[in-house]
Motif scaffolding. Structure first.
Motif, mmCIF file in Angstrom:
data_model
loop_
_atom_site.group_PDB
_atom_site.id
_atom_site.type_symbol
_atom_site.label_atom_id
_atom_site.label_comp_id
_atom_site.label_asym_id
_atom_site.label_seq_id
_atom_site.Cartn_x
_atom_site.Cartn_y
_atom_site.Cartn_z
ATOM 1 N N GLN A 67 21.175 58.167 81.178
ATOM 2 C CA GLN A 67 20.435 57.414 79.806
ATOM 3 C C GLN A 67 19.844 58.763 79.701
ATOM 4 O OE1 GLN A 67 19.691 54.064 79.340
ATOM 5 N NE2 GLN A 67 21.380 53.307 80.496
ATOM 6 N N LYS A 68 19.876 59.523 80.854
ATOM 7 C CA LYS A 68 19.419 60.718 79.876
ATOM 8 C C LYS A 68 20.342 61.644 78.934
ATOM 9 C CE LYS A 68 16.235 64.083 79.783
ATOM 10 N NZ LYS A 68 15.596 63.994 79.145
ATOM 11 N N LYS A 69 21.698 61.501 79.538
ATOM 12 C CA LYS A 69 22.418 62.428 78.532
ATOM 13 C C LYS A 69 22.371 61.648 77.295
ATOM 14 C CE LYS A 69 25.695 62.059 80.598
ATOM 15 N NZ LYS A 69 27.683 62.831 81.362
ATOM 16 N N ARG A 70 22.818 60.121 76.730
ATOM 17 C CA ARG A 70 22.981 59.462 76.129
ATOM 18 C C ARG A 70 21.588 59.514 75.064
ATOM 19 N NH1 ARG A 70 28.623 61.273 75.230
ATOM 20 N NH2 ARG A 70 28.484 59.642 73.618
ATOM 21 N N PHE A 71 20.236 58.728 75.823
ATOM 22 C CA PHE A 71 19.156 58.289 75.227
ATOM 23 C C PHE A 71 17.938 58.567 75.435
ATOM 24 C CE2 PHE A 71 22.507 55.165 76.404
ATOM 25 C CZ PHE A 71 23.319 54.806 75.343
ATOM 26 N N ASN A 72 18.560 59.796 76.153
ATOM 27 C CA ASN A 72 17.024 60.739 75.928
ATOM 28 C C ASN A 72 16.357 60.141 76.959
ATOM 29 O OD1 ASN A 72 15.570 63.340 76.365
ATOM 30 N ND2 ASN A 72 14.317 62.673 74.892
ATOM 31 N N ILE A 86 33.207 53.697 87.428
ATOM 32 C CA ILE A 86 31.898 53.711 86.254
ATOM 33 C C ILE A 86 31.148 55.256 87.033
ATOM 34 C CG2 ILE A 86 28.982 52.682 86.648
ATOM 35 C CD1 ILE A 86 30.173 50.504 87.175
ATOM 36 N N GLU A 87 30.905 55.278 88.279
ATOM 37 C CA GLU A 87 30.805 57.140 88.239
ATOM 38 C C GLU A 87 31.905 58.444 87.961
ATOM 39 O OE1 GLU A 87 30.367 58.381 92.768
ATOM 40 O OE2 GLU A 87 29.521 56.122 93.514
ATOM 41 N N VAL A 88 32.555 57.646 87.310
ATOM 42 C CA VAL A 88 33.492 59.321 87.076
ATOM 43 C C VAL A 88 33.293 58.645 85.547
ATOM 44 C CG1 VAL A 88 36.372 59.858 86.837
ATOM 45 C CG2 VAL A 88 35.677 59.100 88.910
ATOM 46 N N ALA A 89 33.649 57.770 84.998
ATOM 47 C CA ALA A 89 33.724 57.713 83.610
ATOM 48 C C ALA A 89 32.178 58.387 82.966
ATOM 49 C CB ALA A 89 33.422 56.144 82.843
ATOM 50 N N TYR A 90 30.691 58.173 83.731
ATOM 51 C CA TYR A 90 29.738 58.195 83.399
ATOM 52 C C TYR A 90 29.076 59.603 83.360
ATOM 53 C CZ TYR A 90 27.231 53.721 82.680
ATOM 54 O OH TYR A 90 26.899 52.207 81.588
ATOM 55 N N ASN A 91 30.162 60.397 84.380
ATOM 56 C CA ASN A 91 29.806 61.533 84.674
ATOM 57 C C ASN A 91 30.593 62.644 84.455
ATOM 58 O OD1 ASN A 91 26.995 61.312 86.386
ATOM 59 N ND2 ASN A 91 29.052 61.118 88.095
ATOM 60 N N GLU A 92 31.538 62.562 83.718
ATOM 61 C CA GLU A 92 33.206 63.371 83.324
ATOM 62 C C GLU A 92 33.360 62.907 81.817
ATOM 63 O OE1 GLU A 92 36.092 63.469 86.302
ATOM 64 O OE2 GLU A 92 34.654 63.570 87.967
ATOM 65 N N CYS A 93 33.005 61.166 81.518
ATOM 66 C CA CYS A 93 33.904 61.465 80.148
ATOM 67 C C CYS A 93 33.129 61.210 79.111
ATOM 68 C CB CYS A 93 34.927 60.073 80.617
ATOM 69 S SG CYS A 93 35.902 60.310 81.743
ATOM 70 N N ASP A 94 31.855 62.030 78.561
ATOM 71 C CA ASP A 94 31.536 61.310 77.114
ATOM 72 C C ASP A 94 32.533 62.164 76.760
ATOM 73 O OD1 ASP A 94 29.540 63.213 79.762
ATOM 74 O OD2 ASP A 94 28.348 63.507 78.235
#
Length: 387
Positions: free
Chosen positions: A73-78, A276-284
């Motif tokens: 949420q922080k990375k993508r939408f601030n 979900i953890e891996v996708a959100y943490n590593e897969c931008d």
């Protein structure tokens, strides 16, 4: 940065795949909202490593899951989300049901915007609540606007207690502006109506538009909402049946958790939280590249239809990989339209009347597939229309 091959053709038939195994082998499925793209490699690698451990007992509810939601949420939408605002849920639709049970009573009215994602038409009456439909207004360019006068009329009704927002909107592909969302928030606060915002498609926003999380609008909005999130549409992991909610207000969080606890729906799954953890943490990188690929698919679709199937209109998609096709010039009833595409064109899509008022004459097409499959499907549709 890793690169993903979105042109790769993966055979999904015979894998208990709802999208591909529902129809006959000669039908191209462009319907249900999952993609034909392989998951990001880091997700596959993490799942394989966990499988090889060989023991799959009860997992602990560690906060790494919640932290991954916070990070995204922080990375993508601030949006600055706190870990304690996040709650695990078994997918988004169950989360909406738990919110209904927490914040409304049987006999209450719930407002949704029509045409609406078809499960909304089931889960509301199935839980003893009534649907009030706020009809979206289709403009000349194919985009949609909110009828705020009607919305306030519905929100002001004595038994209206919830507004179920689909942001971005499925099926019409609308990305709501900050001004629109703020007006919704103001009206809901004015009439004491709680907001549940389904933001499952929030990563797929086309150029010129921006997704605004409902809970980020203001402190007042944050204190009057549940925001539902799930990376399943982005990373093609819908089958793990895991989602989350973000609830900034502690009292609301506790109320939401009660029906979750009553139904023992808080138990997590090893293979639900890990991807979900891996996708959100590593897969931008994957989310960025997929969006770029989808924009290419959308451009191809628009050009092909404008030049070769002008009887069908694309409109103005702002978000999601679900494209709302205006097929009214074909002058077919909903039943005939469904049969035409499925039996004559051999392309499976979602028929528009299943989404409620404003859907008749439309079809919902899923363009999240390798371009060669989209080309094949459009060629089939062209031949069927021209014949």
């Amino acid at each position: 940065m890793m690169q993903h091959d979105f042109d790769e053709l993966i055979d999904r038939k015979g894998t208990d795949c709802k999208k591909w195994d529902t129809y006959k082998d000669d039908v191209m499925p462009l319907w249900i909202a999952d993609t034909d793209f392989k998951c990001p490699q880091p997700v596959i690698d993490a799942m394989l490593e966990r499988v090889q451990h060989g023991v799959y007992g009860y997992p602990m509810n560690v906060k790494t899951f919640e932290q991954s939601i916070v990070n995204w949420q922080k990375k993508r939408f601030n949006w600055d989300v706190e870990v304690d605002w996040v709650e695990y849920t078994p997918a988004v639709i169950p989360a909406i049901v738990y919110a209904m049970r927490a914040f409304t009573n049987p006999g209450d009215n719930i407002v949704i915007q029509m045409p609406a994602y078809h499960p909304f038409h089931d889960i509301i009456p199935n839980n003893g609540r009534h649907i009030l439909g706020n009809q979206l207004i289709r403009k000349d360019d194919g985009s949609y606007a909110i009828d705020f006068e009607n919305l306030e009329e519905l929100l002001s009704k004595k038994r209206t207690t919830m507004f179920l927002l689909c942001s971005p909107h499925n099926p019409v592909g609308k990305c709501f502006t900050r001004e629109e969302l703020s007006r919704i928030s103001e009206l809901c606060l004015k009439h004491n109506v709680f907001v549940v915002s389904d933001e499952i498609h929030s990563d797929i926003i086309y150029k010129g538009n921006r997704h605004i999380p409902f809970g980020s609008l203001s402190q007042a909005a944050a204190d009057n909402c549940v925001v539902c999130v799930n990376p399943s549409k982005t990373f093609n992991i819908a089958g793990v049946r895991t989602g989350a909610v973000v609830i900034p207000n502690r009292h609301n969080h506790d109320r939401f958790y009660a029906p979750l606890e009553d139904n023992k729906a808080y138990g997590r799954t090893i293979f639900g939280t890990l991807p979900i953890e891996v996708a959100y943490n590593e897969c931008d990188y994957y989310a960025d590249q997929m969006l770029e690929y989808l924009e290419g698919n959308l451009a191809y679709l628009k050009k092909f239809v404008a030049e070769r199937i002008p009887q069908i209109k694309i409109g103005n998609p702002q978000a999601t990989y679900l494209i709302w096709l205006d097929c009214r010039e074909l002058q077919l009833s909903p039943k005939e339209l469904h049969a035409f595409f499925l039996e004559k064109a051999k392309v499976a899509m979602n028929e528009g009347s299943t989404f409620g008022p404003g859907g008749a004459g439309f079809m919902r097409m899923n363009i999240a597939c390798p371009r060669s499959r989209l080309e094949e499907a459009l060629t089939r549709i062209e031949a069927a229309v021209n014949s």
